[in-house]
Scaffold this active site. Sequence first.
Site, short mmCIF file in Angstrom:
data_model
loop_
_atom_site.label_atom_id
_atom_site.label_comp_id
_atom_site.label_asym_id
_atom_site.label_seq_id
_atom_site.Cartn_x
_atom_site.Cartn_y
_atom_site.Cartn_z
N CYS A 38 16.01 91.10 36.49
CA CYS A 38 17.15 91.70 35.85
C CYS A 38 16.90 91.89 34.37
O CYS A 38 16.12 91.18 33.77
CB CYS A 38 18.40 90.84 36.06
N LEU A 86 18.07 93.48 39.56
CA LEU A 86 17.17 93.23 40.68
C LEU A 86 17.93 92.33 41.63
O LEU A 86 18.21 91.17 41.31
CB LEU A 86 15.88 92.55 40.21
N ALA A 87 18.30 92.83 42.78
CA ALA A 87 19.18 92.10 43.69
C ALA A 87 18.39 91.11 44.52
O ALA A 87 17.74 91.47 45.50
CB ALA A 87 19.92 93.08 44.59
N VAL A 89 19.96 87.69 45.04
CA VAL A 89 21.02 86.98 45.75
C VAL A 89 22.31 87.79 45.64
O VAL A 89 22.52 88.53 44.69
CB VAL A 89 21.26 85.55 45.18
N ASN A 111 20.14 86.65 32.91
CA ASN A 111 18.93 86.93 33.67
C ASN A 111 18.31 85.58 34.03
O ASN A 111 18.06 84.77 33.14
CB ASN A 111 17.96 87.76 32.81
N GLY A 112 18.10 85.32 35.29
CA GLY A 112 17.48 84.06 35.66
C GLY A 112 17.94 83.56 37.01
O GLY A 112 18.59 84.28 37.77
N ASP A 133 24.33 82.73 41.76
CA ASP A 133 24.08 81.41 41.17
C ASP A 133 24.57 81.32 39.73
O ASP A 133 25.02 80.27 39.27
CB ASP A 133 22.58 81.08 41.23
N ILE A 324 -6.64 89.27 42.67
CA ILE A 324 -7.27 90.44 42.07
C ILE A 324 -8.59 90.03 41.43
O ILE A 324 -8.71 88.93 40.88
CB ILE A 324 -6.35 91.12 41.04
N THR A 373 -6.24 87.10 23.97
CA THR A 373 -6.40 86.52 25.31
C THR A 373 -5.22 86.89 26.22
O THR A 373 -5.39 87.03 27.44
CB THR A 373 -6.57 84.99 25.22
N ARG A 376 -6.03 90.40 27.58
CA ARG A 376 -7.12 90.35 28.56
C ARG A 376 -6.61 89.88 29.93
O ARG A 376 -6.90 90.48 30.96
CB ARG A 376 -8.20 89.38 28.10
N GLY A 400 1.28 79.97 39.18
CA GLY A 400 0.94 78.66 38.65
C GLY A 400 1.05 78.51 37.16
O GLY A 400 0.49 77.57 36.58
#
Length: 597
Positions: A38, A86-87, A89, A111-112, A133, A324, A373, A376, A400
Site C-alpha cells: 500500500c 494492495l489488498a 486482507v 501501510n503495514g 488489522d 536469481i 552497495t 548493486r 531474510g
Amino acid sequence: MSSLSTRPSIKCQLLLVMFVSLLNRFSTCAYNNSLTMCGIWALFGSDECLSVQCLSAMKIAHRGPDAFRFENVNGFTNCCFGFHRLAVVDQLYGMQPIRVKKFPYLWLCYNGEIYNFKQLQKQFGFEYQTLVDGEVILHLYNRGGIEQTASMLDGVFAFILLDTANRKVFLARDTYGVRPLFKVLTDDGFLGVCSEAKGLINLKHSTSLCSKVEPFLPGHYEVLDLKPSGKVASVELVKFHSCKDEPLHVACDTVEALPPGFDLETVKSNIRILFENAVRKRLMAHRRIGCLLSGGLDSSLVAAVLLKLMKEINISYPLQTFAIGMENSPDLLAAKKVAAHIGSEHHEVILNTEEGIQAIEEVIFSLETYDITTIRASIGMYLVSKYIRKKTDSVVIFSGEGSDELTQGYIYFHKAPSPEEAAEESERLLKELYLFDVLRADRTTAAHGLELRVPFLDHRFTSYYLSLPAELRIPKNGIEKYLLRLSFEDSNLLPKEILWRPKEAFSDGMASVKKSWFSILQDYIDQQVDDLLLEKAAEKYPFNPPKTKESYYYRQIFEKHYSGRSSWLPHYWMPRWVKATDPSARTLKHYKSATQE
C-alpha cells in the site's frame, strides 16, 4: 469520494475533471488486471488546488495496484488523504482512510501489517467493524492515546492519524522502518506525508519552491496541532521503542514467558521458539505467500520454517521460492539444494548482464538513493520481483532481511576489536536499516506491487537476541552467525552445507565466483564516465562526493531524478575495522582466504 474542494476556481474545476478522468482510467486498469504493498499520502494546509497536488500521489501508484482513493477532510477543504491499495486482507472493507462509526472524528491512513490485532482485541475487548488489522490503531488511540498505540503494535507500520475532535495529527513508523515514510513541513505549517519521497518533491506551495523532504525516523511518533486553517505545528517528536528494549506488546504475545538464563541449550531453544513464532505470525494474508531464496543461511531458514508452518495449518497451495543469478552462480546452486530439501515449488530467474545494466536507472529511481552497495544488490531483487509479479500469483513475499545486522553476519565482524564493539556495531546497523537493506527490500518489491515480510526483524526476536551476552553473538571458529547456525543444527530444516555456508553478499552470490557482479558493473561504467569528471566530482557533488566511476555514475542518475536531495543518504555503507575501498565482501582478505581453502 468526497469532493476535493468545496469552491474550486474555474481552472481548478477543469483540472479536477481531467484528474477524475485520469483516475477512472487507472481504476479500470487496476480492477481488470485483478492485481493485488500500500501507498499512503496526505496533505494538510495546502495553498494550491488539491486536484493539482493529487497528481503527485500518482507517483506511488505502484505500491497499491488494486484500488485507490483520494478524500478531503470534512471541514478542512485544504486537507486531503490519498491511498493506493494492495489488498492482502479484507478485500471488501479495506479501503482507506479508515473510518468507523464509533469514532467518526478519527481518520487513519496506514501501510503495514499489525500481527497482534486479534490478541489486542481479546485483551481490551475491542469491537472491530472490519477485518482490517490496522483498525486496531483507532481503538488503541481512543483507549490510551498515541504513546500506548505505537508501543502496543506488533508489526510493521507507517501511519497518519487525524483526530478532528482534538485537532491533532499523528505520524508514526515502526522500530526498524520496514515500512517507509517521508514528510515535508514548511515554516508556515504546510505538511505533506508520503510512503516514498517521490510523492512529495513536486508539491506546490506559495512560500517554498524546494522544501526539505526527509525520511521520518523509525521507532518514533510525532504529534502536530491542526489549526483551523488546516495547517499544522509540530508539538513533539518521541522515540517510543529502541531495538534493545523488550516491546510492551510482549504482554499479549502468543508465546509465553521464556526460560531465563544464558546457558547455551536454553538460548538455542529460545532462539528457535521466537524465530518460529516470528514466521508464524506473518502468515496472516488472504493472498498467496511466496519466499525469496538466495541459498544463503537467512533466506533458507525463513523458507524452511515458512514451509513447515504452512503445512501445519494446511495451506492448500505449494510454497513458491524464487532465486536469481547468472548461470551456475553460487546462489542458484545453493537455492536449488534448499528447495529440493524442503520441497518448495522453485523458480529460477537467470540474470542477463545486459538486462541488469539496463535496469540501473529505474532501480535508482525506485530506491531514491545513490548508495553503492544498495544499488548493486537491488538490481537482482528488482528483477526477481518483476518476475514474481508477471509470472506468478504470489503477492506476500518473505525474505531474510535484517539477519546480517542482528546476528553479526557481515564478514568484517571477524575483525571486531572486541565482542562489545561488535555488539555496538550490530545495533548501529539495525538503526540504519531504513537507509540501506530495508530500503532496498521495500522499494524493489513495492515497485512491482508485492508485500514484503521480514521475520528476522520481529520485535521480540531482535530484543531477545540483543539481550544475549556480547561474547555469545560474535563469529566463532572463523564462521559468522555462529550462534544462529548452532541453534538450528539439529533441526534438520536445512542441509548441513547450507546451514554452515559462508556469508556471500547477495550482489556477489548471484554472479559467478570468477567475476563478481560489482566487477561487471564497473567494467561497463568505466566506459561511461570520463576520468576528468571523476577528478572534479568533489566540486560538483561536495556532499558525499563520489570517489569511483561507479559511484559517480549512480550519483548522476540520482541527481537527474532527485536534484539537491543528496542528504537523504547521510553516508555510504562501508565495512568497519578493515581498510576497505569497496563495500563488497569479496574485496576483503578474510573472504579471499576462506574461498581459497
